[in-house]
Design an enzyme around this catalytic site. Structure first.
Site, PDB file in Angstrom:
ATOM      1  N   GLU A 105       0.819  -1.208   0.000  1.00 41.55           N
ATOM      2  CA  GLU A 105       0.000   0.000   0.000  1.00 41.55           C
ATOM      3  C   GLU A 105       0.857   1.265   0.000  1.00 41.55           C
ATOM      4  OE1 GLU A 105      -3.304   0.376  -0.353  1.00 41.55           O
ATOM      5  OE2 GLU A 105      -3.624  -1.778  -0.495  1.00 41.55           O
TER       6      GLU A 105
ATOM      7  N   ASP B  74      -6.273   8.249  -0.732  1.00 43.75           N
ATOM      8  CA  ASP B  74      -5.837   7.301   0.285  1.00 43.75           C
ATOM      9  C   ASP B  74      -4.639   7.909   1.009  1.00 43.75           C
ATOM     10  OD1 ASP B  74      -7.775   5.563  -0.636  1.00 43.75           O
ATOM     11  OD2 ASP B  74      -6.385   4.318  -1.767  1.00 43.75           O
TER      12      ASP B  74
END
Length: 143
Positions: free
Chosen positions: A50, A67
């Site tokens: 991520e 994000d």
């Protein structure tokens, strides 16, 4: 110009890129090993894919949401930013997820993983970690 430079330097020093083992120890101390049925290796693998363990990671999505942080927590559901309205289910500002202190990131990640999707909520985990032998992620970390 000097104030802008100082502000940028302050922002940079608040961020941190963890080493794999450093993050492993911290996540274990914070109770993530086994949390939601996922061992420490799953959490490390997910965080790597991520954000590459970078607390300052940000990515803008096609729909305008973003994000944030080491776990790339979405502004669409979990935190609030200035871009779009949010459900803000973790009751936090997204910018708080960008500092070197990842306690709030961990609290929110625990909330996310308790949902029916579990770790499938993270695309990086689903694509690179799910169903694989992840023992290498904790190897040599003296846990």
């Amino acid at each position: 110009l000097l104030l802008l430079l100082l502000a940028l330097l302050t922002a940079v020093t608040k961020a941190k890129v963890f080493s794999r083992c450093e993050l492993a120890h911290l996540l274990r101390e914070e109770g993530l090993d086994g949390y939601g049925g996922y061992n420490l290796a799953n959490w490390l693998c997910m965080a790597f894919y991520e954000s590459t363990f970078n607390t300052a990671a940000q990515s803008i999505k096609a729909g305008g949401s973003a994000d944030y942080g080491i776990f790339q927590i979405s502004s669409q559901q979990w935190c609030t930013d200035d871009r779009n309205p949010s459900d803000n289910r973790c009751r936090m500002a997204c910018r708080d997820l960008l500092s070197s202190n990842i306690t709030d990131d961990i609290i929110c990640a625990k909330r996310i993983v308790r949902n029916p999707q579990g770790m499938d909520a993270w695309e990086g985990w689903a694509m690179h970690c799910k169903g694989r032998d992840l023992s290498e992620w904790v190897e040599g970390c003296d846990l």
